[in-house]
Design an enzyme around this catalytic site. Structure first.
Site, PDB file in Angstrom:
ATOM      1  N   LYS A 215       8.146  61.417  47.991  1.00 45.94           N
ATOM      2  CA  LYS A 215       9.175  60.815  47.310  1.00 45.94           C
ATOM      3  C   LYS A 215       9.542  61.673  46.152  1.00 45.94           C
ATOM      4  O   LYS A 215      10.863  61.838  45.821  1.00 45.94           O
ATOM      5  CB  LYS A 215       8.707  59.519  46.962  1.00 45.94           C
ATOM      6  CG  LYS A 215       9.650  58.796  45.981  1.00 45.94           C
ATOM      7  CD  LYS A 215      11.053  58.511  46.423  1.00 45.94           C
ATOM      8  CE  LYS A 215      12.148  58.161  45.713  1.00 45.94           C
ATOM      9  NZ  LYS A 215      12.246  56.742  45.361  1.00 45.94           N
ATOM     10  N   CYS A 269      16.293  57.285  38.798  1.00 46.70           N
ATOM     11  CA  CYS A 269      15.245  58.017  39.756  1.00 46.70           C
ATOM     12  C   CYS A 269      15.064  59.442  39.512  1.00 46.70           C
ATOM     13  O   CYS A 269      14.317  60.239  39.159  1.00 46.70           O
ATOM     14  CB  CYS A 269      15.638  57.626  41.325  1.00 46.70           C
ATOM     15  SG  CYS A 269      16.063  55.955  41.293  1.00 46.70           S
TER      16      CYS A 269
HETATM   17  N1  SAJ Z   1      25.151  63.485  40.721  1.00 42.20           N
HETATM   18  C1  SAJ Z   1      25.921  64.440  40.423  1.00 42.20           C
HETATM   19  N2  SAJ Z   1      26.382  65.348  41.549  1.00 42.20           N
HETATM   20  C2  SAJ Z   1      26.101  65.247  42.575  1.00 42.20           C
HETATM   21  C3  SAJ Z   1      25.483  64.088  43.025  1.00 42.20           C
HETATM   22  C4  SAJ Z   1      24.894  63.438  42.186  1.00 42.20           C
HETATM   23  O1  SAJ Z   1      26.036  64.849  39.181  1.00 42.20           O
HETATM   24  O2  SAJ Z   1      26.620  66.072  43.600  1.00 42.20           O
HETATM   25  C5  SAJ Z   1      24.630  62.640  39.599  1.00 42.20           C
HETATM   26  C6  SAJ Z   1      25.321  61.030  39.939  1.00 42.20           C
HETATM   27  O3  SAJ Z   1      26.524  61.167  39.346  1.00 42.20           O
HETATM   28  C7  SAJ Z   1      24.019  60.525  39.375  1.00 42.20           C
HETATM   29  C8  SAJ Z   1      22.765  60.962  39.680  1.00 42.20           C
HETATM   30  O4  SAJ Z   1      23.215  62.397  39.814  1.00 42.20           O
HETATM   31  O5  SAJ Z   1      24.406  60.330  37.897  1.00 42.20           O
HETATM   32  C9  SAJ Z   1      21.721  60.463  40.580  1.00 42.20           C
HETATM   33  O6  SAJ Z   1      22.902  59.944  41.766  1.00 42.20           O
HETATM   34  P1  SAJ Z   1      22.482  60.052  43.393  1.00 42.20           P
HETATM   35  O7  SAJ Z   1      23.507  59.561  43.891  1.00 42.20           O
HETATM   36  O8  SAJ Z   1      22.124  61.488  43.420  1.00 42.20           O
HETATM   37  O9  SAJ Z   1      21.066  59.266  43.086  1.00 42.20           O
HETATM   38  P2  SAJ Z   1      20.527  57.708  42.987  1.00 42.20           P
HETATM   39  O10 SAJ Z   1      19.635  57.905  41.726  1.00 42.20           O
HETATM   40  O11 SAJ Z   1      21.695  56.994  43.064  1.00 42.20           O
HETATM   41  O12 SAJ Z   1      19.299  57.622  44.282  1.00 42.20           O
HETATM   42  C10 SAJ Z   1      18.443  58.515  44.296  1.00 42.20           C
HETATM   43  C11 SAJ Z   1      18.550  58.868  45.992  1.00 42.20           C
HETATM   44  N3  SAJ Z   1      17.737  60.040  46.203  1.00 42.20           N
HETATM   45  C12 SAJ Z   1      17.898  61.059  46.970  1.00 42.20           C
HETATM   46  O13 SAJ Z   1      19.277  61.068  47.318  1.00 42.20           O
HETATM   47  C13 SAJ Z   1      17.198  62.265  47.247  1.00 42.20           C
HETATM   48  C14 SAJ Z   1      17.956  57.553  46.737  1.00 42.20           C
HETATM   49  O14 SAJ Z   1      17.866  57.858  48.032  1.00 42.20           O
HETATM   50  C15 SAJ Z   1      16.566  57.231  46.200  1.00 42.20           C
HETATM   51  O15 SAJ Z   1      16.248  56.101  46.838  1.00 42.20           O
HETATM   52  C16 SAJ Z   1      16.711  56.802  44.540  1.00 42.20           C
HETATM   53  O16 SAJ Z   1      17.323  58.085  44.038  1.00 42.20           O
HETATM   54  C17 SAJ Z   1      15.537  56.310  44.231  1.00 42.20           C
HETATM   55  O17 SAJ Z   1      15.377  55.029  44.109  1.00 42.20           O
HETATM   56  O18 SAJ Z   1      14.617  57.043  43.920  1.00 42.20           O
END
Ligand code: SAJ
Length: 418
Positions: A215, A269
């Protein structure tokens, strides 16, 4: 066969993970007792309502409560399975704080019975599942736990980290593969039988430490990749190159897939979990730590850009588009956009117009003179500077003609990508 074993499931922690999990299991006809320390959460759920925002969760909870399959309480009671889904934040020095897990486990220990299964769902540092087994054994000397007696233990203990994406939780709870790590192979097999009741994808078993690390690895992988994109955006700014065009071009390579730069990484996360790896292996986790630093420095970079631009105006009128930590959700938790807005206000960079279509009132920390929450249309009419902080779909639909004459800091690249 599973129905005979899992007649009653208890979910400890009724937040973004625990409540959807409880409701999904209840929807499969199993009696579910949800336990939470918040009386408000317990009362709300028992009325068939929800205290958090997640698409389709309201209907699922309402139906589970109405059919009598889901009930919430403050005090744990006996069950066949206990699933722990409480927060694991970090302390100021980026040290993991597993005190909520310890408190939850110590609370259920008195009601444990021989044959029970205890599953940790919370994202946790490596070794936490074993610690959980120890904490329970300190209270229940009459029972044998896997760290003491292996396969012959009275209680089975496993880790099955949640991996769902906020906004898609109900769907992903059922459709994502699950990694299930047991303290013994039997613990893992037993937990697998539970997940197979509601998971349509693969349930893959391993040991608890590997599941814990899996994870953390997933979220660190994403953090490192976002950091790469964010670092590129800072380099491109220096070299006067459009980073969005650059990424689009590089991504035409069949083995390159660069993520999107942004104003920083938010949520509970991705910005937290990599620190759990750094804490466990501080000397070795060099890249993972640097990625955190790069992503954490991005809000300051955006703020400095805005300062440079605002200085050019006698009366800067600034639109901040989006407060949520990512697109099309209302979740402001750990959002870099909120941090940036706070600094813009504190440093009095100008008159501030905040646009966040998913909220009706500004959070207390953003309430000040010269700051208002306005509609997108109103902001576009009034301001001379626009900063995009969240890539909400409504923002992407703005016509380019409306943006002429405005100075734009497109931290999310929403108007640059097409
Ligand atoms: N972000 C960027 N650029 C990108 C992708 C995301 O700047 O290309 C930013 C987003 O705007 C946000 C942050 O990253 O601020 C996180 O967003 P996210 O969509 O990457 O992830 P979370 O936090 O909503 O959810 C993640 C997920 N993990 C992965 O994709 C590996 C989800 O599957 C997990 O279950 C979750 O963390 C968790 O609970 O751990």
């Amino acid at each position: 066969m599973h129905k005979a074993v899992f007649n009653k499931v208890s979910v400890i922690g009724l937040g973004y993970i625990g409540l959807p999990t409880a409701a999904v299991i209840a929807s499969r006809g199993i009696e579910v007792i949800g336990v939470d320390v918040s009386q408000h959460a317990v009362d709300t759920i028992n009325q068939g309502k929800i205290h958090i925002v997640e698409p389709d969760l309201d209907m699922l909870v309402q139906s589970a409560v109405t059919t009598g399959k889901l009930r919430a309480t403050i005090e744990p009671e006996s069950a066949d399975v206990f699933m722990i889904a409480v927060p694991t934040p970090f302390t100021d020095g980026h040290k993991p704080d597993v005190s909520y897990i310890e408190a939850a486990v110590k609370k259920i220990a008195p009601v444990l019975k021989k044959g029970n299964l205890v599953i940790l769902e919370s994202t946790s540092p490596v070794g936490t599942t074993e610690k959980m087994s120890q904490w329970m054994s300190e209270i229940r000397a009459d029972l044998k736990f896997p760290h003491q007696l292996g396969e012959q233990a009275d209680i089975q203990v496993a880790h099955c980290p949640e991996r769902v994406l906020p906004g898609y939780i109900i769907q992903e709870l059922v459709s994502n593969d699950r990694v299930i790590g047991g303290l013994t192979p039997y613990c893992a097999e037993k937990a697998k039988a539970l997940y197979e009741i509601f998971v349509k994808a693969n349930c893959i078993i391993t040991d608890a430490r590997t599941a814990e690390m899996a994870k953390l690895t997933e979220n660190s992988f994403r953090d490192v990749n976002i950091a790469f994109a964010n670092e590129l955006s800072i380099i491109c700014d220096k070299l006067n190159i459009n980073v969005w065009e650059l990424i689009k071009l590089a991504n035409r390579h069949p083995r390159v897939n660069i993520l999107k730069p942004g104003p920083g990484v938010g949520g509970h996360c991705i910005a937290v979990d990599p620190w759990f790896i750094v804490d466990s292996a501080p000397e070795e986790a060099r890249l993972i730590r640097t990625a955190r630093d790069v992503n954490d420095s991005k809000p300051e970079f955006v703020l400095n850009k805005l300062k440079q631009v605002a200085e050019e105006f006698k009366h800067p009128k600034i639109a901040l588009l989006g407060l949520a930590f990512k697109a099309d959700i209302d979740d402001l938790r750990e959002s870099p956009a909120v941090g940036i807005a706070q600094k813009v206000i504190q440093e009095a960079l100008g008159e501030v117009f905040i646009v966040e279509p998913h909220i009706t009132e500004l959070p207390a920390k953003l309430q000040a003179d010269n700051v208002s929450l306005v509609s997108l249309a109103e902001s576009l009419e009034k301001v001379n500077i626009i900063v995009t902080l969240t890539d909400h779909t409504v923002f992407k639909q703005v016509k380019p003609s409306v943006l002429q004459e405005k100075i734009i800091i497109d931290a999310r690249g929403i108007w640059e990508q097409d």
